[in-house]
Design a protein around this motif. Sequence first.
Motif, PDB file in Angstrom:
ATOM      1  N   ILE A 106      -1.475 -16.145  -2.569  1.00 15.90           N
ATOM      2  CA  ILE A 106      -1.323 -15.710  -3.954  1.00 15.90           C
ATOM      3  C   ILE A 106      -1.737 -16.843  -4.878  1.00 15.90           C
ATOM      4  O   ILE A 106      -1.189 -17.940  -4.817  1.00 15.90           O
ATOM      5  N   ARG A 118       2.356 -17.891 -11.153  1.00 17.75           N
ATOM      6  CA  ARG A 118       3.109 -17.393  -9.998  1.00 17.75           C
ATOM      7  C   ARG A 118       3.764 -18.532  -9.223  1.00 17.75           C
ATOM      8  O   ARG A 118       4.711 -18.319  -8.495  1.00 17.75           O
ATOM      9  N   VAL A 161       6.101 -17.010  -5.698  1.00 22.24           N
ATOM     10  CA  VAL A 161       5.690 -17.126  -4.298  1.00 22.24           C
ATOM     11  C   VAL A 161       5.984 -18.502  -3.726  1.00 22.24           C
ATOM     12  O   VAL A 161       5.718 -18.751  -2.553  1.00 22.24           O
ATOM     13  N   ILE A 572       7.915  -9.131  -5.706  1.00 19.52           N
ATOM     14  CA  ILE A 572       7.629  -9.453  -4.325  1.00 19.52           C
ATOM     15  C   ILE A 572       8.945  -9.598  -3.561  1.00 19.52           C
ATOM     16  O   ILE A 572       9.900 -10.213  -4.043  1.00 19.52           O
ATOM     17  N   ASN A 574      10.147 -11.115   0.070  1.00 21.76           N
ATOM     18  CA  ASN A 574       9.716 -11.989   1.154  1.00 21.76           C
ATOM     19  C   ASN A 574      10.768 -11.966   2.261  1.00 21.76           C
ATOM     20  O   ASN A 574      11.959 -12.194   2.016  1.00 21.76           O
ATOM     21  N   GLN A 596       5.439 -10.248   3.388  1.00 21.48           N
ATOM     22  CA  GLN A 596       5.648 -10.139   1.949  1.00 21.48           C
ATOM     23  C   GLN A 596       5.107  -8.810   1.446  1.00 21.48           C
ATOM     24  O   GLN A 596       4.009  -8.386   1.827  1.00 21.48           O
ATOM     25  N   TYR A 598       4.347  -6.601  -2.045  1.00 19.55           N
ATOM     26  CA  TYR A 598       4.144  -6.704  -3.481  1.00 19.55           C
ATOM     27  C   TYR A 598       4.063  -5.324  -4.122  1.00 19.55           C
ATOM     28  O   TYR A 598       3.447  -4.406  -3.562  1.00 19.55           O
TER      29      TYR A 598
END
Length: 783
Positions: A106, A118, A161, A572, A574, A596, A598
């Motif tokens: 990302i 991010r 992220v 997101i 994770n 992950q 999204y």
Amino acid sequence: MKYTFTRNVITRALVLALPVLASLPALSYAQDEQRDNAQDKLERIEVTAQKRTQSIVDVPASISAFDGKRLEELGLSELDMISNLTPGLVIQEQSPNNPGFVIRGITSDSGSSQISPRVSIYYNGVDVSRSRGSYFELFDIERVEVVKGPQATLFGTAAAVGAISVITRKPDDFDNAELALGAGNLSQRRADGFINLAGDDLKGRLAFSYRERDGYIDNIAPEQDDMNGIERTGARLSLRYTPSDAVTADFIYSYEKNDDTGTAFKNGIYAPTGGDTSPYSFVEMTGSPYSEDALGAPKLGLDRTIDDFNLTVDWRLNESTTFTSVTGYREFDSLEIFDADGTQAWFLEFAEDAQGEQWSQELRFSHTLDNAFILWGANYFSEEGSQRVPFSTEESIYFNCLGALGTGLPCINEDGSVNLLTPVLTGGALNEIAYQGSYTNMGDNRSWSAFFDVTYDISDELTVSGGLRYIDESRESGFAAVMPNSQLLTLLGQPTQPLLPTVSAGGAVLSDSGDDSALLPRFNVLYALNNDTNWFATASKGQRSFVVDVSSTLNEQGEVVADSSEIPAETIWNYETGIKGNWADAVNYSASIFYQDYSDFQVTLQDEAGNFYTDNAGDATNWGVETEFTAYLSNQLELFGHVAYLDAQIDDDANNGQLAGNRFRLQPEWTSSLGLMNDMMVSDGLMLRSSLVATYRSEIFFEPANAPIAGIPIKEDAVTLLNGSVGLYDEQAGWSLVLKGSNLLDKEYLVDAGNTGGSFGNPTFIAGPSRLVYLEFRQRFEW
């Protein structure tokens, strides 16, 4: 094919072989000595990713860490160098003004003031993530930590992220100083050092860094510098005040100045005079003849200044409770003039004038109990910024290079001359029609959040933790454009319009705003499988802030109004599990696998005016495996490396539009590194230290479309690079003399491709640095 072994090749081979040759005597050391030394080093790997000091093996997340000594030993003076050794991390530096941070596929690289990052870049505990102010030199550093996966609970929403946390060295408890001087090829000149003075209650440290070198891409255009040259100055004042054993206050002021010669955007279609279109050969980037008036500076290059103020106060209220206040203020001012078409034509001459200021205040309490650690607090963050993009061109050159005049004449002739057609098209009435315009995006973003995190030891083997952050955000975006209509089209009797497809607002600011809130949790489990190995599992939610995207348009009455849309927040989840620990008291390792998911995945695209904007690409998923290790093979020999695999793409679903099934930009499937470091005593007190590091990156795409532009692939094949060093160290006398080098095999590779020129059908290509070698002398002083 006959090959002649020149002196240069033989010298290169000897340099690369030194670490291996020097390591052979070290293999004879006794096993018990290896174990003692390795265990000592393993225990020193401590991090503060969870807002307290912990051994890295006790953190239930994927984390990589580098202390200042390791950075210095390997010559890692820039953030992008760290990514070569870190699984799941890619850092791309077009220039300090335009970096790209990529964690697990990302990318966070937009300079628009309307768009949030991010990846959190933390500097001494403060979020500095706005890209134009987030890249800085690494000097006098205590530690760099890279945490993968959403870290909203501990680092805020920008850590959607992951996060990169840089901690600088604080004042020592004794008087000392250090000075390093270096020189190398491409007229490299380097200097760094510090002076530390220690009083009873007040200690101070002044550190500095200076680096300068010529560009590694020759520019044959008159009155322009060679491209990709640097001149970077940094200074940092650190004060520590301890009025009592319970209170510690750290004040840090950091200053950075960049005067780089600019980025070599090499056109993939048109060659410079007498040259070719290879990204690695010379360029003829002339810029605009009216550069100072139209773009803000007389020639291509970067002028950027950063000022950063930080005040952190730790107050131990009692044996179990500590109150911490972290106050930060950061401002940046950058002007980068760039030739977006990368040719001798006065075609696509742009600048970026970006300014921003950030202010943050965090208050938190931490409670250390017998079997629990509790963290709670609140944070306020605000940033105001603008990104003005001036544009300059000659109208007939612009239309002809776009193929819009129908003359059949090329933009640039085979002899390198540029077709200036204004005298012909106007019957000699005008020799040229200079055009200039600009557009500006603005952002005023504010947020406050409250967070709570608790870690509880259920037993000696099992620890669980969980956290929650509530965040409330308000965003106001603005847009302004001054884009005149074309004079040439008017003279030719054609419908008139601006050269860039941007509706001019005559300098008026058009704006819109929005609000949003979210709850972002994390859950972790850490289980000690045995005395040497921990297993962990985590589930966490991250969010990239929503975007209020504002530009200009015409309503039904022909009036200029705001063209605004709200791009929903990207979320997101994770999920990750892994193990970390040590083996045989000699190998430190970690391995993890993650998945992950999204929703409302945001992509940064570029329109026909070269303006960056955010779009919703739908859903995306990725999964991967990351491993890294450090093996202390003897008291003097260390082997380290990593291997990472990532499968990251937009979901191949018709609902996700034209990007469905595409791989994420800037993200290789495979990355790996392998390094060897050896210390060998050559006499009493004198040590020979050598290192060799090989890094590998598989194929990457540079644009979300994953497609050629003008028939030219916008990607890079697999790249392997070698870096190394060899030097003498006298720990007792406090000096060292070290030869350090990067890209030792002088590999040709790309840093980026496509770029602004690609939006106009003229893709450009940026070459990575050539071989750089320098000799550095360092002396430590104590009194």
